[in-house]
Design an enzyme around this catalytic site. Structure first.
Site, PDB file in Angstrom:
ATOM      1  N   CYS A  79     -25.077 -15.477  10.758  1.00  0.00           N
ATOM      2  CA  CYS A  79     -24.556 -14.344   9.992  1.00  0.00           C
ATOM      3  C   CYS A  79     -25.703 -13.561   9.362  1.00  0.00           C
ATOM      4  O   CYS A  79     -26.857 -13.957   9.410  1.00  0.00           O
ATOM      5  CB  CYS A  79     -23.609 -14.838   8.907  1.00  0.00           C
ATOM      6  N   HIS A 136     -22.191 -11.623   4.437  1.00  0.00           N
ATOM      7  CA  HIS A 136     -21.673 -12.388   3.309  1.00  0.00           C
ATOM      8  C   HIS A 136     -22.743 -12.594   2.241  1.00  0.00           C
ATOM      9  O   HIS A 136     -23.930 -12.297   2.448  1.00  0.00           O
ATOM     10  CB  HIS A 136     -21.074 -13.724   3.765  1.00  0.00           C
TER      11      HIS A 136
END
Length: 421
Positions: free
Chosen positions: A269, A252
């Protein structure tokens, strides 16, 4: 090759401003991009094209006491990327350098409560240029065989805060480009929900969540993901086999008020600047492999070919022996810790002996095969995925299958077998 590069990067990380100026090649000026000629002529244009190269050039110029040049580069960088916190830190250092020697990055009294994070980012970015990995001369050991429909693969070097994009050139990986990246606050090798680590393994892009969708689903929390998110298939079967928990591992962006984050700043992440993930996004189609490694092993083309051929030979031997209905030879391809669903090796052996006893012939065809070296803190693994077409005297079956293989007694043996979904 991997060890020599690791030693070089470790040495370079020791000092960004402080090494003696006579130390020549470690501090040579970057000349790795067509943008290099713009660095002195038009820093703003260079910063818009490649902010990382400009910050590396500015760091190098400060190191070599070329402060006027460094100032032009940093000013161009701030004009192009006013939310780039590292550039603000360098601006403060440049102002201080006119009155006293710098002791290191962040010597000036810049108001920022995350100086260590910014120093770590500077170090990671500089190492990419001053001790570049052999991405264009060597091939990562993780990328052994693309399936025909896998046009690209993404390789995350978590230990070096780097992402590499490779394309499928008739089965051979070809380097395209690379980017700076952020991983979990506590590093990699995720084990449980909430441990703030990034998992190691082979995963696949499962979709795309644009910012509009994130806003609707997460509200204000969506700010963390910047321009969007690309979910990955964590946990996979191997993760579940190891008892690993958690979910929601994505690629992301970053909040709009910052250009990039520290090398270790996410909750697990892999994060990239919004401009970088936007550049990568056309290649992040559903099914694109994303391999996350703690350290990349770089192989010469000949060594890569030998490893690839050896792995393909093991898969072919398994297929051939299964087709032969020679049950002992077929079972020799399975590891002592084998699992498939609830079946262990003893249960699997009994099932296969009973099944094969009732067959007159069998044909096994494998297509769309991919082979990836599977990163694991527990040792070398291999992941094979393919379409399996099984035909026999009393059963026909087609399915996508995935094997996880580990080294046992000097050869690859299957430790986990199941559907690829």
């Amino acid at each position: 090759m991997r060890r020599s590069w690791f030693k070089l990067t470790a040495c370079l990380a020791a000092g960004l401003y402080l090494a003696p100026a006579a130390n020549s090649m470690q501090w040579q000026r970057p000349t790795v991009s067509p943008l290099a000629s713009l660095l002195a002529q038009n820093p703003l244009a260079a910063a818009r094209g490649n902010p990382e190269e400009v910050v590396v050039a500015a760091l190098t110029a400060i190191r070599q006491n070329r402060l006027d040049e460094a100032g032009r580069l940093v000013d161009g960088l701030l004009e192009a990327k006013p939310n780039y916190r590292l550039a603000h830190l360098l601006k403060g250092d440049l102002l201080m350098a006119r009155s006293q020697p710098l002791a290191g990055i962040g010597s000036a009294p810049v108001v920022d409560d995350k100086l260590d994070d910014l120093r770590a980012e500077a170090s990671a970015r500089l190492l990419r240029y001053q001790a570049p990995p052999p991405a264009q001369q060597a091939i990562p050991a993780n990328l052994l065989q693309f399936a025909p429909d896998q046009q690209y693969a993404v390789l995350v070097d978590a230990g070096r805060a780097r992402i590499y994009l490779y394309r499928n050139d008739n089965g051979t990986p070809r380097y395209v480009r690379d980017f700076y990246a952020t991983i979990g606050k506590l590093g990699f090798d995720k084990a449980r929900e909430g441990d703030q680590r990034t998992p190691l393994g082979v995963y696949f892009v499962t979709g795309h969540m644009p910012r509009e969708q994130l806003d609707q689903r997460y509200g204000k929390r969506a700010e963390l993901y910047g321009v969007g998110a690309w979910p990955l298939s964590y946990p996979n079967d191997w993760d579940r086999r190891q008892g690993r928990t958690g979910s929601g591992i994505w690629l992301h962006g970053v909040p709009y008020d910052t250009y990039s984050r520290a090398p270790k700043a996410s909750n697990g992440c892999v994060a990239m600047s919004n401009s970088d993930i936007s550049a990568l996004s056309p290649y992040l189609l559903p099914g694109t492999p994303v391999i996350i490694a703690g350290e990349v092993e770089w192989l010469t083309p000949s060594a890569w070919q030998a490893r690839r051929d050896g792995a393909l030979a093991q898969v072919e031997a398994w297929r051939r022996d299964w087709e032969s209905l020679n049950t002992p030879r077929y079972l020799s391809h399975y590891a002592s810790d084998f699992k498939s669903g609830n079946a262990d090796l003893n249960t699997w052996r009994a099932q296969k002996q009973a099944v094969n006893a009732g067959k007159q012939w069998a044909k096994v065809k494998l297509t769309d095969l991919s082979l990836f070296g599977y990163p694991s803190a527990q040792g070398d693994l291999l992941q094979a995925s393919f379409m399996q077409d099984y035909q026999s005297s009393n059963l026909n079956n087609q399915m996508r299958k995935r094997l996880y293989m580990r080294q046992e007694a000097g050869r690859w043996r299957i430790s986990l077998e199941g559907s690829a979904g």
